[in-house]
Design a protein around this motif. Structure first.
Motif, PDB file in Angstrom:
ATOM      1  N   THR A 283      59.990  24.231  11.178  1.00  0.00           N
ATOM      2  CA  THR A 283      60.060  24.400  12.505  1.00  0.00           C
ATOM      3  C   THR A 283      60.327  25.610  13.273  1.00  0.00           C
ATOM      4  OG1 THR A 283      60.642  22.415  13.370  1.00  0.00           O
ATOM      5  CG2 THR A 283      58.916  21.875  12.836  1.00  0.00           C
ATOM      6  N   ASN A 284      59.781  25.760  14.402  1.00  0.00           N
ATOM      7  CA  ASN A 284      61.083  26.885  15.370  1.00  0.00           C
ATOM      8  C   ASN A 284      60.963  26.672  16.508  1.00  0.00           C
ATOM      9  OD1 ASN A 284      58.723  28.648  16.457  1.00  0.00           O
ATOM     10  ND2 ASN A 284      58.320  28.437  13.798  1.00  0.00           N
ATOM     11  N   VAL A 285      61.796  26.635  17.540  1.00  0.00           N
ATOM     12  CA  VAL A 285      62.027  26.467  18.915  1.00  0.00           C
ATOM     13  C   VAL A 285      61.650  27.808  19.677  1.00  0.00           C
ATOM     14  CG1 VAL A 285      61.735  24.278  19.107  1.00  0.00           C
ATOM     15  CG2 VAL A 285      63.885  25.560  18.848  1.00  0.00           C
TER      16      VAL A 285
ATOM     17  N   ALA B  88      68.413  23.210  20.116  1.00  0.00           N
ATOM     18  CA  ALA B  88      67.799  22.559  18.645  1.00  0.00           C
ATOM     19  C   ALA B  88      68.618  21.971  17.793  1.00  0.00           C
ATOM     20  CB  ALA B  88      67.426  24.518  18.303  1.00  0.00           C
ATOM     21  N   ARG B  89      68.090  21.279  16.926  1.00  0.00           N
ATOM     22  CA  ARG B  89      68.853  20.375  15.950  1.00  0.00           C
ATOM     23  C   ARG B  89      68.057  20.494  14.379  1.00  0.00           C
ATOM     24  NH1 ARG B  89      73.350  16.730  17.113  1.00  0.00           N
ATOM     25  NH2 ARG B  89      74.327  15.203  15.267  1.00  0.00           N
ATOM     26  N   PHE B  90      69.280  20.865  13.588  1.00  0.00           N
ATOM     27  CA  PHE B  90      68.454  20.549  12.311  1.00  0.00           C
ATOM     28  C   PHE B  90      69.301  19.584  11.133  1.00  0.00           C
ATOM     29  CE2 PHE B  90      68.074  22.487   7.899  1.00  0.00           C
ATOM     30  CZ  PHE B  90      66.787  21.463   7.892  1.00  0.00           C
ATOM     31  N   GLU B  91      69.046  18.281  10.923  1.00  0.00           N
ATOM     32  CA  GLU B  91      69.913  17.398   9.841  1.00  0.00           C
ATOM     33  C   GLU B  91      69.493  18.023   8.357  1.00  0.00           C
ATOM     34  OE1 GLU B  91      69.651  14.694  11.657  1.00  0.00           O
ATOM     35  OE2 GLU B  91      70.496  13.959  13.782  1.00  0.00           O
TER      36      GLU B  91
ATOM     37  N   GLU C  38      74.445  21.818  -4.105  1.00  0.00           N
ATOM     38  CA  GLU C  38      74.338  23.508  -3.332  1.00  0.00           C
ATOM     39  C   GLU C  38      75.881  23.985  -2.927  1.00  0.00           C
ATOM     40  OE1 GLU C  38      70.194  22.116  -3.300  1.00  0.00           O
ATOM     41  OE2 GLU C  38      71.603  20.994  -2.689  1.00  0.00           O
ATOM     42  N   THR C  39      76.712  24.993  -3.258  1.00  0.00           N
ATOM     43  CA  THR C  39      77.820  25.375  -2.580  1.00  0.00           C
ATOM     44  C   THR C  39      77.719  26.362  -1.109  1.00  0.00           C
ATOM     45  OG1 THR C  39      77.789  26.821  -4.223  1.00  0.00           O
ATOM     46  CG2 THR C  39      78.888  24.490  -4.728  1.00  0.00           C
ATOM     47  N   ALA C  40      76.206  26.608  -1.250  1.00  0.00           N
ATOM     48  CA  ALA C  40      75.831  27.409   0.031  1.00  0.00           C
ATOM     49  C   ALA C  40      74.410  27.337   0.844  1.00  0.00           C
ATOM     50  CB  ALA C  40      75.792  28.531   0.271  1.00  0.00           C
ATOM     51  N   PHE C  41      74.542  27.230   1.846  1.00  0.00           N
ATOM     52  CA  PHE C  41      73.251  26.845   2.455  1.00  0.00           C
ATOM     53  C   PHE C  41      72.904  27.537   3.517  1.00  0.00           C
ATOM     54  CE2 PHE C  41      72.202  22.300   0.990  1.00  0.00           C
ATOM     55  CZ  PHE C  41      71.650  22.446   0.700  1.00  0.00           C
ATOM     56  N   ILE C  42      71.876  28.407   3.903  1.00  0.00           N
ATOM     57  CA  ILE C  42      71.209  28.715   4.996  1.00  0.00           C
ATOM     58  C   ILE C  42      70.514  27.844   5.916  1.00  0.00           C
ATOM     59  CG2 ILE C  42      69.171  30.466   5.717  1.00  0.00           C
ATOM     60  CD1 ILE C  42      69.859  31.861   3.274  1.00  0.00           C
ATOM     61  N   LEU C  43      71.550  26.943   6.612  1.00  0.00           N
ATOM     62  CA  LEU C  43      70.646  26.130   7.723  1.00  0.00           C
ATOM     63  C   LEU C  43      69.779  26.794   9.001  1.00  0.00           C
ATOM     64  CD1 LEU C  43      74.420  23.702   8.613  1.00  0.00           C
ATOM     65  CD2 LEU C  43      72.110  23.739   6.771  1.00  0.00           C
ATOM     66  N   GLY C  44      69.329  27.271   9.114  1.00  0.00           N
ATOM     67  CA  GLY C  44      68.717  28.080  10.680  1.00  0.00           C
ATOM     68  C   GLY C  44      68.834  29.245  10.133  1.00  0.00           C
ATOM     69  N   GLU C  45      68.166  29.796  11.465  1.00  0.00           N
ATOM     70  CA  GLU C  45      68.691  31.524  11.776  1.00  0.00           C
ATOM     71  C   GLU C  45      68.112  31.788  12.949  1.00  0.00           C
ATOM     72  OE1 GLU C  45      65.748  33.207   8.970  1.00  0.00           O
ATOM     73  OE2 GLU C  45      64.044  33.229   9.865  1.00  0.00           O
ATOM     74  N   LEU C  46      68.433  32.576  13.631  1.00  0.00           N
ATOM     75  CA  LEU C  46      67.666  33.246  15.469  1.00  0.00           C
ATOM     76  C   LEU C  46      67.481  34.117  14.730  1.00  0.00           C
ATOM     77  CD1 LEU C  46      71.364  32.771  16.691  1.00  0.00           C
ATOM     78  CD2 LEU C  46      69.123  31.839  17.279  1.00  0.00           C
ATOM     79  N   TYR C  47      65.708  34.534  15.520  1.00  0.00           N
ATOM     80  CA  TYR C  47      65.196  35.701  15.654  1.00  0.00           C
ATOM     81  C   TYR C  47      64.725  35.874  16.578  1.00  0.00           C
ATOM     82  CZ  TYR C  47      61.308  32.243  14.899  1.00  0.00           C
ATOM     83  OH  TYR C  47      60.208  31.626  15.078  1.00  0.00           O
ATOM     84  N   LEU C  48      64.134  37.019  16.405  1.00  0.00           N
ATOM     85  CA  LEU C  48      63.172  37.737  17.891  1.00  0.00           C
ATOM     86  C   LEU C  48      61.964  38.429  17.762  1.00  0.00           C
ATOM     87  CD1 LEU C  48      64.972  41.051  19.245  1.00  0.00           C
ATOM     88  CD2 LEU C  48      64.559  39.342  20.353  1.00  0.00           C
ATOM     89  N   ARG C  49      60.840  37.787  18.697  1.00  0.00           N
ATOM     90  CA  ARG C  49      59.476  37.295  18.440  1.00  0.00           C
ATOM     91  C   ARG C  49      59.054  37.693  20.146  1.00  0.00           C
ATOM     92  NH1 ARG C  49      55.896  34.520  15.364  1.00  0.00           N
ATOM     93  NH2 ARG C  49      57.366  35.493  13.400  1.00  0.00           N
ATOM     94  N   GLN C  50      58.268  38.869  19.523  1.00  0.00           N
ATOM     95  CA  GLN C  50      57.612  39.380  20.959  1.00  0.00           C
ATOM     96  C   GLN C  50      58.849  39.773  21.789  1.00  0.00           C
ATOM     97  OE1 GLN C  50      54.768  37.385  21.468  1.00  0.00           O
ATOM     98  NE2 GLN C  50      52.837  37.794  20.249  1.00  0.00           N
TER      99      GLN C  50
ATOM    100  N   ALA D 192      61.612  37.726  22.259  1.00  0.00           N
ATOM    101  CA  ALA D 192      62.176  36.515  22.995  1.00  0.00           C
ATOM    102  C   ALA D 192      63.146  35.839  22.059  1.00  0.00           C
ATOM    103  CB  ALA D 192      60.788  35.809  23.160  1.00  0.00           C
ATOM    104  N   TRP D 193      64.244  35.683  21.853  1.00  0.00           N
ATOM    105  CA  TRP D 193      64.917  34.856  20.883  1.00  0.00           C
ATOM    106  C   TRP D 193      64.473  33.079  20.652  1.00  0.00           C
ATOM    107  CZ3 TRP D 193      67.830  37.342  16.942  1.00  0.00           C
ATOM    108  CH2 TRP D 193      68.241  38.569  17.604  1.00  0.00           C
ATOM    109  N   ARG D 194      64.067  33.491  19.113  1.00  0.00           N
ATOM    110  CA  ARG D 194      63.604  32.254  18.839  1.00  0.00           C
ATOM    111  C   ARG D 194      65.127  31.446  17.577  1.00  0.00           C
ATOM    112  NH1 ARG D 194      58.792  30.648  20.918  1.00  0.00           N
ATOM    113  NH2 ARG D 194      58.149  28.840  19.042  1.00  0.00           N
ATOM    114  N   PHE D 195      64.439  30.186  17.284  1.00  0.00           N
ATOM    115  CA  PHE D 195      65.902  29.098  16.250  1.00  0.00           C
ATOM    116  C   PHE D 195      64.425  28.913  14.905  1.00  0.00           C
ATOM    117  CE2 PHE D 195      67.996  26.091  14.022  1.00  0.00           C
ATOM    118  CZ  PHE D 195      68.638  26.466  14.098  1.00  0.00           C
TER     119      PHE D 195
END
Length: 424
Positions: A7-9, A123-126, A133-145, A147-150
């Protein structure tokens, strides 16, 4: 707002703190936050990787602020300023890596995005399903139109931070690769036409290849107490020194960082200091006492960021050395004193971190203090044929009656300076 994977916000703030948190328990692993600034899915160069050994992006858009402990909780924080993100960057990946085992041994892992101005959680993701796993991509900030989203991601890597980083185009240089056969060199230059066209100017000389990033952390111990800065890649830029304290005994559970959140003693004041000697023979001290904060642009090329006496500074007291002038430095002794609020270092546990702007972080822990000491020698940096060697001292000294901590450490290391009383 707690999110589900995928999901994203929206993130309306101009600047945010991205905070990774987890519980610390006996035998728990250490976790490190990192960020990759991407353009069309890849980094443009190794400089687009922000982590413990490369803590700030050149643009100022992303900065690794470091760890803090509060009871059984540990956080590692990245600061993101969207106004400084370069136009080519459209995505900032937020990752976590563990040291010494899989994330299945890490409890309570989460990532949250906080408005830097108001402190409001956006935002919060648990993460709850990690295993080996020894590394994780927990989330990302990205541009959409515009505006920044997570977005909550939760993608794991069994190949650690190295595998994650190389997936996005980072060149990693680790010591264990030294015995492997060298990889064939691949030229990316456009070949000259054959036969050559007359009057065609020769191609411009290619820029030297960038130094690959090194993920290794250097820990000094009694058995291996010293390290060369040049061998770790730390030969220029700023060398930042930070001291992190925790209460060991009667105040158990009340974590305190040097100069901040000092809940154990409301008036505890610890001072980070340095004795220096330059190649021209000049000597002196950098410390808050007497407002001798030093300078990075002129001798001694050492600067104390400030004196935090209230616990208001989020990063505590930090000392910075300008390695661009390392040829002017003969020796540097970093030490800490108790200015007020405690009679000795007993019941306190400390970790020292030296973070070069380029190269691997160097850290070590202090032994338990068993003497009535108010001054502790932390590290001795000496010049050796153009190289700088960091020596772990971790030495508690006991001043004689009427003798200041500064005089005590001077006598122990033979600096030979004249001292007069000073005040803040």
């Amino acid at each position: 707002m707690t999110m589900l994977k995928g999901t994203n916000v929206p993130v309306p703030a101009q600047a945010v703190r991205v905070e990774l948190g987890w519980r610390t328990t006996p035998g728990a692993l250490d976790v490190d936050a990192s960020a990759l600034l991407l353009s069309s899915g890849k980094v443009r160069s190794d400089a687009d990787f922000v982590f413990y050994n490369q803590p700030a992006h050149a643009s100022g858009a992303v900065r690794h602020e470091g760890k803090a402990t509060d009871g059984d909780r540990v956080t590692d924080t990245l600061a993101v300023d969207f106004s400084r993100v370069e136009p080519a960057i459209d995505r900032i990946v937020v990752a976590a890596s563990s040291d010494g085992g899989g994330f299945g041994r890490v409890t309570g892992l989460y990532v949250r995005v906080v408005d830097a101005a108001s402190g409001a959680e956006t935002a919060r993701f648990e993460s709850t399903d990690a295993t080996v796993e020894t590394a994780f991509i927990l989330g990302e900030l990205y541009l959409r139109q515009g505006a920044w989203r997570f977005r909550a991601v939760g993608q794991g890597y069994s190949t650690g931070l190295e595998g994650l980083a190389t997936d996005f185009g980072i060149s990693v240089d680790e010591p264990q690769r030294a015995q492997q056969p060298p990889r064939p060199q691949v030229s990316h230059a456009t070949p000259s036409p054959s036969p050559p066209v007359p009057m065609t100017p020769p191609p411009a000389p290619s820029a030297p290849p960038a130094t690959p990033v090194r993920l290794t952390k250097v820990t000094l111990t009694k058995e291996t107490p010293s390290v060369s800065l040049s061998k770790q890649g730390g030969t220029s830029g700023a060398l930042r020194v930070n001291l992190n304290w925790e209460v060991r005994k009667q105040f158990k559970g009340w974590g305190a960082k040097l100069g901040r959140a000092v809940a154990m003693h409301a008036d505890l004041d610890l001072d980070l200091c340095a004795l220096f000697e330059l190649t021209d023979g000049s000597k002196g001290v950098v410390q808050a006492l007497g407002n001798s904060f030093g300078s990075l642009s002129r001798p001694p090329f050492i600067h104390l960021d400030g004196d935090d006496r209230s616990g208001a500074l989020s990063t505590g007291e930090n000392l910075t050395v300008n390695l661009d002038h390392k040829d002017r430095l003969r020796r540097l002794l970093i030490f800490v004193t108790i200015y007020e609020g405690a009679r000795s270092f007993a019941d306190l546990h400390a970790t020292v971190t030296l973070q070069p702007q380029h190269g691997a972080a160097i850290d070590f822990s202090l032994d338990e203090c068993t003497v009535p000491s108010t001054v502790c020698a932390l590290a001795l940096i000496t010049s050796n044929g153009g190289d700088l060697t960091v020596q772990r001292e971790a030495r508690y000294l006991v001043p004689q009656r009427g003798v200041s901590p500064q005089r005590t450490i001077d006598a122990a290391y033979g600096w030979g300076m004249n001292w007069t009383p000073g005040r803040k």
